[in-house]
Enzyme design. Structure first.
Site, PDB file in Angstrom:
ATOM      1  N   GLY A 226       4.193 -48.374  30.250  1.00 59.22           N
ATOM      2  CA  GLY A 226       4.041 -47.594  29.022  1.00 59.22           C
ATOM      3  C   GLY A 226       2.638 -47.100  28.746  1.00 59.22           C
ATOM      4  O   GLY A 226       2.425 -46.376  27.758  1.00 59.22           O
ATOM      5  N   GLY A 228       0.872 -44.854  30.326  1.00 57.49           N
ATOM      6  CA  GLY A 228       0.838 -43.404  30.399  1.00 57.49           C
ATOM      7  C   GLY A 228       1.500 -42.738  29.207  1.00 57.49           C
ATOM      8  O   GLY A 228       1.076 -41.667  28.755  1.00 57.49           O
ATOM      9  N   ASP A 229       2.528 -43.393  28.675  1.00 59.52           N
ATOM     10  CA  ASP A 229       3.217 -42.850  27.497  1.00 59.52           C
ATOM     11  C   ASP A 229       2.321 -42.902  26.268  1.00 59.52           C
ATOM     12  O   ASP A 229       2.234 -41.933  25.500  1.00 59.52           O
ATOM     13  CB  ASP A 229       4.503 -43.636  27.227  1.00 59.52           C
ATOM     14  CG  ASP A 229       5.401 -43.696  28.449  1.00 59.52           C
ATOM     15  OD1 ASP A 229       5.525 -42.670  29.138  1.00 59.52           O
ATOM     16  OD2 ASP A 229       5.971 -44.774  28.713  1.00 59.52           O
TER      17      ASP A 229
END
Length: 278
Positions: A226, A228-229
């Site tokens: 997560g 990169g999110d």
């Protein structure tokens, strides 16, 4: 004449069921998917947003999401297993939800985050998103991911996908270093702003005219899932504030660092945001 509904941010990507195997005898089930991690950031900063997502009737985290997915009877929710048994994360997929279709895009937005996790972002849906948003920020994983015969996640070349012809509709494309190796970086940066995440080294912002290397914030990594999110959500926040690209990248790096220090969807404390970024 009625006005079309509008939001600051539109998030387009499916929620998932994640099984995180963090080592011998250590595993946990958790809510996953880019939309879940991005929502954690947007909730923390009180941004007006909505989510376009699809899940199966087995989706077990409806009580944990503010904007529930469209549930398709008789289908399953996308299921990821993240395995660290070899020392490096190996992603496998054991179930895939239905795709997000153009008719699922029902609002206008100042910024849209096209953040598919496993092929659910159809090319025609990306076109619809670009027609409804002022800025489109896309995650390369939603454009490049495929599966081998054992369900392991691999990348295809961007040039071999239908999305290569749609780069002009994307304002910012975020890619990991692995994903960047699956594209002609010099060609892509001529068509859109390309942001390459580099983990502990921060990120690089590439436009047709310039390169910006933005350092990371210190973080004790526990789980990179997560990151990169949350990075993507931070970048979108900078665009909402109409900040220059370098400052957008600083915000993105800070929110990405918050993700790696926690297992699963993070709890984001914006009070800890450095004063220069508030």
């Amino acid at each position: 004449m009625s006005l079309r509904p509008s939001r600051d941010v539109l998030v387009v990507g499916n929620y998932c069921h994640d099984l995180l195997r963090l080592g011998p005898g250590r595993q946990t089930h958790a809510l996953g998917g880019s939309s879940a991690y991005i929502s954690a950031v947007l909730d923390a900063v009180a941004v007006d947003y909505t989510v376009a997502a699809v899940a199966g009737e087995d989706f077990r985290y409806a009580g944990q999401v503010r904007h529930p997915p469209r549930v398709v009877p008789g289908t399953r929710t996308t299921q990821f297993t993240a395995d660290w048994d070899t020392g490096e994360r190996v992603l496998r997929v054991s179930a895939r939800a239905e795709p997000i279709r153009p008719e699922d895009i029902t609002v206008d937005a100042r910024v849209a985050l096209a953040c598919g996790v496993m092929g659910e972002l159809l090319p025609e849906t990306l076109v619809r998103v670009s027609e409804r948003a002022r800025h489109v920020v896309a995650d390369a994983q939603g454009l490049l991911r495929t599966l081998d015969g054992e369900g392991r996640v691999l990348h295809v070349r961007l040039s071999e996908t239908p999305y290569a012809a749609l780069l002009g509709r994307i304002h910012v494309l975020k890619a990991s270093e692995d994903e960047a190796r699956a594209m002609d970086v010099e060609r892509v940066r001529q068509q859109t702003c390309l942001v390459i995440t580099r983990g502990h080294a921060g990120c690089t912002v590439l436009t047709s005219a310039a390169r910006l290397d933005v350092p990371a914030f210190p973080a004790d990594e526990v789980d990179p899932t997560g990151a990169g999110d949350c990075f993507l959500a931070g970048f979108a926040l900078g665009l909402l504030r109409e900040l220059p690209l370098a400052r957008c990248a600083e915000l993105a790096n800070w929110f990405g660092a918050q993700a790696v220090m926690q297992v699963g969807v993070p709890k984001v404390d914006v009070a800890a945001l450095p004063a220069a970024l508030r």
